[in-house]
Every structure is written in structure tokens, then in C-alpha cells.
Design an enzyme around this catalytic site. Structure first.
Site, PDB file in Angstrom:
ATOM      1  N   GLY A  76      -1.357  -6.037   2.029  1.00 50.28           N
ATOM      2  CA  GLY A  76      -2.733  -6.224   1.541  1.00 50.28           C
ATOM      3  C   GLY A  76      -3.810  -5.790   2.515  1.00 50.28           C
ATOM      4  N   SER A  77      -3.481  -4.848   3.419  1.00 51.24           N
ATOM      5  CA  SER A  77      -4.535  -4.422   4.347  1.00 51.24           C
ATOM      6  C   SER A  77      -5.643  -3.660   3.613  1.00 51.24           C
ATOM      7  CB  SER A  77      -3.954  -3.587   5.493  1.00 51.24           C
ATOM      8  OG  SER A  77      -3.462  -2.359   5.037  1.00 51.24           O
ATOM      9  N   MET A 119       3.723  -1.317  -6.080  1.00 52.50           N
ATOM     10  CA  MET A 119       4.902  -0.462  -6.089  1.00 52.50           C
ATOM     11  C   MET A 119       5.569  -0.307  -7.454  1.00 52.50           C
ATOM     12  SD  MET A 119       4.401   0.647  -3.314  1.00 52.50           S
ATOM     13  CE  MET A 119       5.355   1.365  -2.031  1.00 52.50           C
ATOM     14  N   HIS A 137      -3.194   6.502  -2.203  1.00 53.27           N
ATOM     15  CA  HIS A 137      -1.854   6.981  -1.876  1.00 53.27           C
ATOM     16  C   HIS A 137      -1.862   7.586  -0.477  1.00 53.27           C
ATOM     17  CE1 HIS A 137       2.194   8.390  -2.660  1.00 53.27           C
ATOM     18  NE2 HIS A 137       1.847   9.512  -2.052  1.00 53.27           N
ATOM     19  N   GLU A 183      -7.385   5.061   5.184  1.00 53.76           N
ATOM     20  CA  GLU A 183      -7.381   4.371   3.880  1.00 53.76           C
ATOM     21  C   GLU A 183      -8.427   3.268   3.858  1.00 53.76           C
ATOM     22  OE1 GLU A 183      -2.877   4.703   2.118  1.00 53.76           O
ATOM     23  OE2 GLU A 183      -3.326   2.920   3.273  1.00 53.76           O
TER      24      GLU A 183
HETATM   25  C1  GAR Z   1      -0.709   1.789   1.730  1.00 48.90           C
HETATM   26  O1  GAR Z   1      -0.484   2.691   2.778  1.00 48.90           O
HETATM   27  C2  GAR Z   1      -0.789   2.500   0.398  1.00 48.90           C
HETATM   28  O2  GAR Z   1      -1.395   3.749   0.488  1.00 48.90           O
HETATM   29  C3  GAR Z   1       0.657   2.623   0.036  1.00 48.90           C
HETATM   30  O3  GAR Z   1       1.216   1.398   0.421  1.00 48.90           O
HETATM   31  C4  GAR Z   1       0.504   0.870   1.534  1.00 48.90           C
HETATM   32  C5  GAR Z   1       0.101  -0.548   1.203  1.00 48.90           C
HETATM   33  O4  GAR Z   1      -0.440  -1.172   2.330  1.00 48.90           O
HETATM   34  N1  GAR Z   1       0.807   2.889  -1.350  1.00 48.90           N
HETATM   35  C6  GAR Z   1       1.784   3.640  -1.869  1.00 48.90           C
HETATM   36  O5  GAR Z   1       2.648   4.153  -1.214  1.00 48.90           O
HETATM   37  C7  GAR Z   1       1.723   3.790  -3.379  1.00 48.90           C
HETATM   38  N2  GAR Z   1       2.537   4.884  -3.816  1.00 48.90           N
HETATM   39  P1  GAR Z   1      -1.305  -2.507   2.193  1.00 48.90           P
HETATM   40  O6  GAR Z   1      -0.499  -3.495   1.341  1.00 48.90           O
HETATM   41  O7  GAR Z   1      -1.434  -2.982   3.608  1.00 48.90           O
HETATM   42  O8  GAR Z   1      -2.620  -2.149   1.566  1.00 48.90           O
END
Ligand code: GAR
Length: 190
Positions: free
Chosen positions: A12-13, A92, A111, A176
Site C-alpha cells: 500500500g505504498s 493483483m 504499473h 510511482e
Molecule cells: C507497485 O509497484 C505497483 O506498480 C505494482 O505493484 C506495486 C504495489 O506496491 N503493480 C503491479 O505490478 C500491477 N501489475 P504498493 O502496494 O506498495 O503500492
């Protein structure tokens, strides 16, 4: 303020970056509901700490499948909460037509690659293994494909020859956290 719902599965960052932007006054939005298909996802904790309702999506033991009936149920849960814009943040499972129909062109995803390069899982790992010299992240509208929807904005990062999966993912995530709140803020102004 625009009412936002976030769907995630992990740490969840990116949710945190959205929360921080709202707090800082750079994003005129209200986070009304956070959903995670992973009951252990730290994203739930982050939401609750910020006083946001956080619930688990129970996919009945399916690891990656997101059954159509469940998609409709979740979409209506978000509608009932007053959500106007959905942000996928590390979610996911594939969101498909029954869900998309409830929120046409109102679902965004972030992404960790410069799409159309490296769609799918662990895009940062794909980039390292491929010997890419550049990668980044993409915010796009969600359509029924896997990471195929119309691209809104991208941010680039270099890939160094000594990068590991971890060092590259960290560099991408920093972008991101800057890009996602910025794009959301631009969109809700329109
Ligand atoms: C992030 O890097 C996002 O871009 C990726 O998962 C991570 C989630 O991090 N998403 C994917 O790969 C979707 N295909 P987070 O839970 O810390 O936000």
C-alpha cells in the site's frame, strides 16, 4: 472533493502516497473506501490508520481468479460508498467487463514499467532480466486486458548494470509515489 476508492493487494505504498497528497492539500479528493483481496496486505492497516474504511475482498480461495459475480459485488460496494474514481494500487487480480461497466473510464492503474513494455507480474524483474537500460512507471486507464488500457502519463528511470530487482523496484516506486497523485489531481480537475 472527488470520492476515491483504492484496490490493492500488498504494502500500500501507493495508497500512502495518495493519502499524503490529500493531507498536503495537493490532491482535492476524499478516500472513502480501500479494498484488498489479501487479508494480510499492509494496505488495510495504512487505510485504517488514516481513518479510511478498509475491507477484504474474499475471492473464496481462488489465488488469482476474480469471479464475475464477485466483480459485480465489489463494483456495487464501491458505488454504494459514493466512489467516483477507482485507483488500482498494486491490485493483483484482473478487473473485467462486469466491473468496468459500472465505472466506465473511471478506473486507473499504476504499473511499474514503461508500457507497453513488460506487462504482467514483476515488471521490474522483467526489465532487469531483459538487460533494459531504461524503465519507469505508467498510469493508464483500465480496460479488460492485462495492462493494456490507454496510457495517461509515464515517468522514466535509468536501469544501471549493477541494479538488482530490489534496487530497480525501489527507484521505480519513488517515481510511482510522485506520478500517481499528480495524475489523479490533473484528472479530477477536468
Ligand atoms: C507497485 O509497484 C505497483 O506498480 C505494482 O505493484 C506495486 C504495489 O506496491 N503493480 C503491479 O505490478 C500491477 N501489475 P504498493 O502496494 O506498495 O503500492
Amino acid at each position: 472533493p472527488t470520492k476515491i476508492g483504492v484496490l490493492g493487494s500488498g504494502s500500500g505504498s501507493n495508497l500512502q502516497a495518495i493519502l499524503d497528497a490529500i493531507e498536503a492539500g495537493t490532491l482535492n479528493a476524499e478516500l472513502v473506501l480501500v479494498l484488498s483481496d489479501n487479508p494480510e496486505g499492509y494496505i488495510l492497516e495504512r487505510a485504517r490508520r488514516a481513518g479510511v474504511t478498509a475491507e477484504v475482498i474474499d475471492c473464496g480461495g481462488f489465488k488469482t481468479k476474480f469471479p464475475d459475480e464477485k466483480q459485480v459485488e465489489v463494483a456495487h460496494r464501491l458505488k454504494d460508498a459514493g466512489v467516483e474514481l477507482i485507483c488500482l494500487a498494486g491490485f493483483m487480480r484482473l478487473v473485467k467487463q462486469p466491473f468496468l461497466d459500472v465505472f466506465p473510464r473511471r478506473i486507473l492503474n499504476i504499473h511499474p514499467s514503461l508500457l507497453p513494455a513488460y506487462p504482467g507480474l514483476m515488471a521490474w524483474k522483467q526489465a532487469v532480466n531483459d538487460g533494459a537500460t531504461e524503465s519507469g512507471c505508467t498510469v493508464h486507464y483500465v480496460d479488460a486486458g492485462m495492462d493494456t488500457g490507454p496510457i495517461i502519463k509515464q515517468a522514466r528511470v535509468p536501469v544501471y548494470s549493477n541494479d538488482t530487482e530490489e534496487t530497480l523496484h525501489k527507484r521505480i516506486q519513488e517515481e510511482e509515489h510522485r506520478l500517481y497523485p499528480e495524475v489523479i489531481a490533473e484528472l479530477i480537475k477536468c
